[in-house]
Design a protein around this motif. Structure first.
Motif, mmCIF file in Angstrom:
data_model
loop_
_atom_site.group_PDB
_atom_site.id
_atom_site.type_symbol
_atom_site.label_atom_id
_atom_site.label_comp_id
_atom_site.label_asym_id
_atom_site.label_seq_id
_atom_site.Cartn_x
_atom_site.Cartn_y
_atom_site.Cartn_z
ATOM 1 N N LEU A 192 -13.727 -2.419 -4.629
ATOM 2 C CA LEU A 192 -13.173 -1.241 -3.990
ATOM 3 C C LEU A 192 -12.349 -1.602 -2.898
ATOM 4 O O LEU A 192 -11.132 -1.349 -2.764
ATOM 5 C CB LEU A 192 -14.194 -0.395 -3.188
ATOM 6 N N ASN A 193 -12.505 -2.982 -2.131
ATOM 7 C CA ASN A 193 -11.696 -3.387 -1.318
ATOM 8 C C ASN A 193 -10.217 -3.813 -1.871
ATOM 9 O O ASN A 193 -9.203 -3.569 -1.190
ATOM 10 C CB ASN A 193 -12.389 -4.825 -0.658
ATOM 11 N N TRP A 194 -10.303 -4.394 -2.950
ATOM 12 C CA TRP A 194 -9.045 -4.631 -3.794
ATOM 13 C C TRP A 194 -8.062 -3.243 -3.780
ATOM 14 O O TRP A 194 -6.991 -3.218 -3.757
ATOM 15 C CB TRP A 194 -9.233 -5.522 -4.933
ATOM 16 N N ILE A 195 -9.019 -2.326 -4.435
ATOM 17 C CA ILE A 195 -8.171 -1.072 -4.729
ATOM 18 C C ILE A 195 -7.589 -0.714 -3.630
ATOM 19 O O ILE A 195 -6.265 -0.200 -3.579
ATOM 20 C CB ILE A 195 -9.122 -0.255 -5.576
ATOM 21 N N LEU A 196 -8.456 -0.686 -2.399
ATOM 22 C CA LEU A 196 -7.912 -0.093 -1.120
ATOM 23 C C LEU A 196 -6.861 -0.643 -0.543
ATOM 24 O O LEU A 196 -5.799 -0.175 0.210
ATOM 25 C CB LEU A 196 -9.195 0.180 0.009
ATOM 26 N N ASP A 247 -7.718 7.009 7.527
ATOM 27 C CA ASP A 247 -6.380 6.803 7.154
ATOM 28 C C ASP A 247 -6.260 6.449 5.538
ATOM 29 O O ASP A 247 -5.536 6.882 4.679
ATOM 30 C CB ASP A 247 -5.678 6.034 7.913
ATOM 31 N N ILE A 248 -7.152 5.416 5.196
ATOM 32 C CA ILE A 248 -6.941 4.681 3.905
ATOM 33 C C ILE A 248 -7.681 5.678 2.869
ATOM 34 O O ILE A 248 -7.041 6.036 1.825
ATOM 35 C CB ILE A 248 -7.804 3.524 4.077
ATOM 36 N N ALA A 249 -8.742 6.410 3.356
ATOM 37 C CA ALA A 249 -9.409 7.487 2.454
ATOM 38 C C ALA A 249 -8.212 8.485 1.893
ATOM 39 O O ALA A 249 -8.059 8.787 1.069
ATOM 40 C CB ALA A 249 -10.660 8.068 3.122
ATOM 41 N N ASN A 250 -7.929 8.947 3.021
ATOM 42 C CA ASN A 250 -6.703 9.918 3.227
ATOM 43 C C ASN A 250 -5.561 9.502 2.152
ATOM 44 O O ASN A 250 -5.174 10.400 1.150
ATOM 45 C CB ASN A 250 -6.022 10.365 4.187
#
Ligand code: TRP
Length: 329
Positions: free
Chosen positions: A92-96, A167-170
């Motif tokens: 998930l870290n990479w995707i984010l 912010d990242i989730a948004n």
């Protein structure tokens, strides 16, 4: 509705009294509330930005794990695990990374502080800064988002990181559709900053901490190092002093008032320190025994963390699966 509470603890040094009263104790109290579903983890991969050796990593990871267990964390009530066991977190870290504007990371406090220090010293602005430090807030966002946490109890210094996670989730939700919950920061009221030996905030970076599970001898010698003024025995003492602030933590209101009166009546600093040692040691002793037991039975601790990781990964897998589907892989 049950709320999911999540917080991470970095194993970058021995747990100290400030960690206990500021984070561990309040988090354990939260976990006793049946409305909260708690995920507490050891952020070992976040500690990589600080730690220098393999031995430090192992020592501090066990120290933190045994500390939480000794302080009353119940693995039946709390999902307790090591970050490095949750492999989904790193995917998930990479995707984010791919929905995070680089400028957002440039504005993160920890990175900015390092850049400013370099600039003042006339070094290249990024001297000594690795990508682990730079990307730290993205991994922290993954830690939180992969479990759909509602509330993240942290100290004020971590508030910006929770805002970045939102912010990242948004950013992800806007691009791919809603997958992630927006977490809220949970700064506990009444949990004030604890003072260290020199009267400043108790913090590893100031070197003014008292290790929570120091031996009795070490505890005594640390307390004797508390900085006091030069008032003589018999002279009234300022109740705003470090000794009084620490004393209060270990006793009830009544005993705290009695102690304060003694200080006003001219108790000597030497006697005050002896009394502080007494109450601190009585408070810590039963927990210290449990701590030492766990430190000598590391296989038990490994098993607890493995079981925790198994439970945690069920949820992490679900979130990662949803994310992958949203992206189209
Ligand atoms: N950055 C936090 C600290 O230094 C530790 C941490 C890592 C954390 N991941 C987290 C805290 C996720 C809360 C949620 O204290």
């Amino acid at each position: 509705m049950e709320k999911r509470i999540l917080t991470g603890i970095k194993p970058t040094g021995y747990a100290h009294i400030g960690n206990y009263f500021g984070a561990i104790k309040p988090a354990i109290m939260l976990s006793e509330n049946p409305n909260f579903d708690c995920y507490y983890f050891i952020a070992d991969y976040h500690a990589l930005t600080t730690l220098k050796t393999k031995e430090e990593m192992q020592e501090y990871t066990y120290d933190i794990a045994c500390t939480w267990l000794a302080c009353g964390l119940d693995p039946k009530k709390v999902v307790f695990y090591k970050q490095s066991d949750i492999v989904e977190d790193f995917e998930l870290n990479w995707i984010l990374c791919n929905v995070t504007p680089k400028g957002l990371m440039n504005r993160a406090h920890a990175y900015k502080a390092r850049v400013e220090k370099n600039e003042q010293a006339n070094f290249d602005k990024d001297a000594g800064i690795n990508m682990g430090l730079y990307n730290y807030p993205i991994l922290m966002s993954a830690d939180i988002l992969i479990f759909g946490a509602d509330l993240v109890p942290v100290g004020l210094d971590q508030k910006q990181h929770i805002e970045i996670a939102r912010d990242i989730a948004n950013a992800f939700n806007n691009k791919y559709g809603k997958v992630f919950k927006l977490p809220d920061c949970y700064i506990q009221e009444g949990v004030s900053t604890l003072v260290g030996l020199d009267g400043r905030k108790m913090s590893k970076s100031y070197g003014n901490t008292i290790r929570l599970f120091a031996s009795e001898k070490e505890l005594k010698s640390k307390i004797n190092k508390i900085v006091t003024d030069s008032r003589m025995p018999g002279e009234p003492k300022d109740v705003d002093c470090t000794i009084n602030k620490l004393y209060k933590l270990f006793v009830d209101k009544e005993s705290a008032q009695e102690f304060e009166q003694k200080l006003k009546d001219g108790l000597s600093w030497g006697e005050a320190k002896a009394m502080l040692f007494e109450v601190a040691n009585n408070y810590i002793k039963p927990m210290r025994e449990k701590y030492l037991y766990y430190m000598e039975h590391k296989d038990l601790v490994d098993k607890i963390l493995e079981d925790g990781a198994k439970k945690a990964r069920v949820i992490a897998k679900e979130y990662l699966q949803k994310t992958r589907e949203a992206i189209g892989v």
